[in-house]
Design an enzyme around this catalytic site. Structure first.
Site, PDB file in Angstrom:
ATOM      1  N   HIS A 146      25.144  41.956 -16.591  1.00 63.14           N
ATOM      2  CA  HIS A 146      24.267  42.870 -17.324  1.00 63.14           C
ATOM      3  C   HIS A 146      22.907  42.215 -17.634  1.00 63.14           C
ATOM      4  O   HIS A 146      21.896  42.542 -17.029  1.00 63.14           O
ATOM      5  CB  HIS A 146      24.928  43.271 -18.642  1.00 63.14           C
TER       6      HIS A 146
HETATM    7  O1  RIB Z   1      26.651  46.929 -22.282  1.00 62.71           O
HETATM    8  C1  RIB Z   1      26.309  45.596 -21.981  1.00 62.71           C
HETATM    9  C2  RIB Z   1      25.292  45.080 -22.950  1.00 62.71           C
HETATM   10  O2  RIB Z   1      25.831  45.102 -24.287  1.00 62.71           O
HETATM   11  C3  RIB Z   1      24.918  43.621 -22.690  1.00 62.71           C
HETATM   12  O3  RIB Z   1      23.601  43.400 -23.093  1.00 62.71           O
HETATM   13  C4  RIB Z   1      25.881  42.870 -23.581  1.00 62.71           C
HETATM   14  O4  RIB Z   1      25.388  41.572 -23.936  1.00 62.71           O
HETATM   15  C5  RIB Z   1      25.913  43.759 -24.801  1.00 62.71           C
HETATM   16  O5  RIB Z   1      24.764  43.477 -25.582  1.00 62.71           O
END
Ligand code: RIB
Ligand code: CA
Length: 323
Positions: free
Chosen positions: A246
């Site tokens: 992510h």
């Molecule tokens: O959905 C994924 C996101 O949410 C990423 O940034 C993870 O670190 C959480 O913050």
């Protein structure tokens, strides 16, 4: 694609595991001018995220980057500050690092965002990998902020992909939909990096073993904290032991090292009602079969396809020994 050299960058994050890996990637990437880091509640509390960030920067040999904690509750006053089932106790996969030598910056994150933007004279690029509460508060404090910021890259949302905190909502958008709606409506140049691409750029156990075997402070830390994250993904989201990318993918896009295969500019907002779709991104992708022609009212570039090669580049970068 080469990194956009010396583009002043501020990262707003909730340093958990993938935020930490993104920070390590930024520290390892030549030409990245990391001016400041601000933290917000999400994976853990804003305070804990600030300490985690300082520890990660120090592990990467980076000192002198101001790190300030921000909002510990959403615009509606909701406290979302414990995703330990995803990011482990303390937010770094249960890995407990020495206390950081540096202290968090005494300013609130909102003030550090505004001060950093003013100092950068309109060139600041913001990378947001957490709920958007700090950015929304900064917009309220300084309505001219969009004129002081050159671009905002947000890891968040899901377009043609299921959510991860509900059937339709992704954590960074869904944990503070009101903040996300304000950020999307602010008029700045904004790129969204949603689950559509971050769930399809995968780190694997082979990558993690390579990180551990390389054994530098950066690669070893990444390898260690990813262990918990892999277990979470294998148990809940992926059919194999590994993880999504992510925040690191959003960082790669923010610094210009990842060129998306498909990233149309469309109108995007957020469902802020209190129904089943609360926190869902509402992206107008009706141009899907016509090559996404220019859309009146478009306010965000949405990255819908990447080529799947970023994890290899990420691991190469984390394993490099920087001079
Ligand atoms: O959905 C994924 C996101 O949410 C990423 O940034 C993870 O670190 C959480 O913050
Ligand atoms: Ca994050």
């Amino acid at each position: 694609m080469s990194v956009t050299a010396s583009r002043p960058l501020l990262m707003d994050c909730d340093t958990g595991i993938d935020d930490a890996v993104a920070l390590l990637y930024l520290c390892q990437t030549p030409g990245v001018d990391l001016r400041a880091v601000t933290t917000v509640a999400g994976n853990t509390s804003a305070e804990r995220a600030a300490l985690n960030t300082l520890q990660v920067l120090e592990a990467a040999g980076r000192t002198g980057v101001p790190v300030a904690a921000g909002a510990d509750a959403t615009l509606r006053g909701v406290v979302n500050a414990d995703a330990s089932f995803v990011h482990g106790d303390g937010g770094l996969g249960g890995v407990h690092l020495p206390a950081p030598a540096a202290a968090p910056d005494p300013r609130h994150a909102v003030d550090l965002i505004i001060d950093t933007a003013r100092k950068a004279g309109g060139d600041l690029h913001i990378l947001a990998t957490a709920p958007l509460t700090n950015l929304a508060l900064a917009l309220r404090e300084e309505p001219r902020l969009p004129e002081l910021v050159s671009h905002v890259t947000v890891m968040g949302g899901a377009v043609h992909h299921p959510g991860n905190i509900s059937a339709v909502a992704e954590a960074n958008i869904g944990n503070d939909p009101e903040a996300a709606a304000l950020v999307l409506a602010a008029g700045w140049d904004l790129t969204l990096v949603p689950l559509d691409v971050t769930m399809r750029e995968n780190l694997t156990e082979a990558h993690r073993q390579r990180l551990l075997a390389t054994g530098t402070p950066v690669s070893r830390l990444a390898g260690e904290i990813l262990d918990f994250y892999f277990a979470f993904h294998e148990q809940t989201a992926l059919p194999f032991r590994g993880s999504a990318c992510h925040d690191p993918l959003a960082a790669g896009i923010a610094v210009g090292e990842v060129t998306p295969k498909l990233a149309p500019r469309v109108h995007v907002t957020v469902d802020t009602a209190d129904g089943a779709a609360r926190g869902a991104l509402v992206a107008d992708t009706r141009g899907l079969y016509r090559g996404y022609p220019e859309q009146p009212g478009a306010n965000a570039v949405v990255v819908l396809e990447t080529d799947g090669t970023f994890p290899e580049l990420l691991v190469d970068r984390l394993c490099q020994v920087r001079k």
